[in-house]
Scaffold this motif. Structure first.
Motif, short mmCIF file in Angstrom:
data_model
loop_
_atom_site.label_atom_id
_atom_site.label_comp_id
_atom_site.label_asym_id
_atom_site.label_seq_id
_atom_site.Cartn_x
_atom_site.Cartn_y
_atom_site.Cartn_z
N ASP A 45 107.06 4.93 22.37
CA ASP A 45 107.02 3.98 23.48
C ASP A 45 105.66 4.06 24.16
O ASP A 45 104.74 4.73 23.66
N ASP A 46 105.52 3.44 25.31
CA ASP A 46 104.22 3.38 25.98
C ASP A 46 103.73 4.75 26.45
O ASP A 46 102.52 4.93 26.68
N GLU A 47 104.63 5.71 26.60
CA GLU A 47 104.23 7.05 27.04
C GLU A 47 104.22 8.06 25.89
O GLU A 47 104.23 9.26 26.11
N ARG A 48 104.20 7.55 24.67
CA ARG A 48 104.12 8.36 23.44
C ARG A 48 105.37 9.19 23.20
O ARG A 48 105.34 10.17 22.45
N HIS A 49 106.48 8.84 23.81
CA HIS A 49 107.74 9.48 23.46
C HIS A 49 108.18 8.97 22.09
O HIS A 49 108.14 7.76 21.83
N VAL A 50 108.59 9.88 21.22
CA VAL A 50 109.05 9.49 19.89
C VAL A 50 110.48 8.95 20.00
O VAL A 50 111.40 9.67 20.40
N ILE A 51 110.65 7.68 19.65
CA ILE A 51 111.97 7.05 19.76
C ILE A 51 112.61 6.76 18.40
O ILE A 51 113.77 6.35 18.33
N GLY A 52 111.85 6.96 17.34
CA GLY A 52 112.39 6.71 16.01
C GLY A 52 111.34 6.95 14.94
O GLY A 52 110.22 7.37 15.24
N VAL A 53 111.71 6.72 13.71
CA VAL A 53 110.78 6.85 12.59
C VAL A 53 110.99 5.68 11.65
O VAL A 53 112.11 5.20 11.47
N ILE A 54 109.89 5.20 11.09
CA ILE A 54 109.96 4.08 10.16
C ILE A 54 109.35 4.53 8.83
O ILE A 54 108.26 5.11 8.80
N ALA A 55 110.09 4.33 7.76
CA ALA A 55 109.67 4.76 6.43
C ALA A 55 109.40 3.56 5.54
O ALA A 55 109.85 2.44 5.82
N GLU A 56 108.66 3.79 4.47
CA GLU A 56 108.39 2.71 3.52
C GLU A 56 109.67 2.09 3.00
O GLU A 56 109.75 0.88 2.78
N SER A 57 110.70 2.92 2.81
CA SER A 57 111.96 2.39 2.30
C SER A 57 112.59 1.40 3.27
O SER A 57 113.36 0.52 2.86
N ASP A 58 112.29 1.52 4.58
CA ASP A 58 112.81 0.59 5.56
C ASP A 58 112.14 -0.78 5.45
O ASP A 58 112.66 -1.77 5.97
N LEU A 59 110.98 -0.83 4.80
CA LEU A 59 110.19 -2.06 4.75
C LEU A 59 110.26 -2.79 3.42
O LEU A 59 109.95 -3.98 3.35
N LEU A 60 110.65 -2.09 2.37
CA LEU A 60 110.52 -2.66 1.03
C LEU A 60 111.33 -3.94 0.84
O LEU A 60 110.84 -4.92 0.26
#
Length: 253
Positions: free
Chosen positions: A82-97
């Motif tokens: 988010d805007d304060e660099r809190h990690v809110i999730g992860v996105i992987a190549e498999s999510d995009l294919l």
């Protein structure tokens, strides 16, 4: 894999040894990444091996920009922040294919044409927040490496993201970096056998004992007094990551 499991399971205590006393079992050790000498594997922390900064992806980043970023990084995954660099999730190549394939597929006449156009439109409107998996696998700098390794083994993501106590992104470590921290290579094992045991504990010259290490198996060759041979082989067997000791030493009077 055997050496990896041995390093993960080693919890024996360190004891001082001298030339006249047999060496006692000691904890598995690995070289610290930050110059603090040798640190027991069971005490090694993520901050000791974390050496790569990482840039998070904003939650509102469009799909195509996310895909291009991951393509350039060749890391397989990236944290969403988010805007304060809190990690809110992860996105992987498999999510995009799947969405990338829909966008790249050429238009074909027929009943499925409209469906393809709708999916392509959905892909164009997607953002990192709608594509990510949550929660992300994160650890803190003070997390034990053995604990981080166990967590990484259960995850499909090749990276473990590091956050501070406020969940703000500070770095990343990969599975390979965790494994390397837990298991030393043959050259490091040989250096410890020669430097700490042969020359240090037993006061011998390096030329007195030929030391060879292959896949954790240490082969000792040379001529020594009969009383020294069992003590030397026992000391070498107690070194972290040594799988087996092959004794080809010849006893002298």
């Amino acid at each position: 894999m055997v050496r990896y499991l041995q390093a993960m399971a080693s919890h024996s205590s360190r004891a001082a040894a001298t030339r006249d006393t047999p060496p006692a079992p000691r904890p598995a050790t690995t070289a610290s990444r930050v110059g603090h000498g040798r640190v027991p594997v069971t005490e090694l922390r993520v901050r000791d091996i974390m050496k790569r900064p990482v840039t998070g992806i904003g939650a509102d980043t469009p799909f195509l920009d996310v895909a291009r970023m991951l393509g350039r990084r060749q890391s397989g995954a990236a944290p969403v922040v988010d805007d304060e660099r809190h990690v809110i999730g992860v996105i992987a190549e498999s999510d995009l294919l799947a969405k990338a394939a829909s966008l790249a597929a050429p238009e074909r006449p027929g009943a499925l044409s409209g469906l393809r156009r709708r999916r392509a439109h959905e892909g164009e409107g997607a953002t990192a927040a709608t594509l990510m998996s949550a929660p992300a696998l994160t650890v803190q700098p003070g997390t034990l490496v053995v604990d981080a390794a166990r967590a990484a083994a259960r995850s499909r993501i090749r990276q473990v993201f590091v956050t501070d106590y406020q969940d703000r992104l500070v770095g990343v470590v990969s599975r390979s970096e965790l494994l390397q921290a837990l298991v030393r290579d043959d050259a490091e094992i040989r250096a410890e056998v020669v430097g700490r045991v042969v020359e240090g504990e037993f006061g011998l010259a390096a030329a007195d004992v030929d030391v060879r290490v292959e896949n954790g198996t240490v082969t000792l060759t040379g001529s020594l007094t009969a009383a020294l041979i069992p003590r030397l082989t026992e000391a070498v067997a107690g070194i972290a990551d040594v799988v087996e000791v092959e004794d080809h030493l010849v006893a002298t009077a």
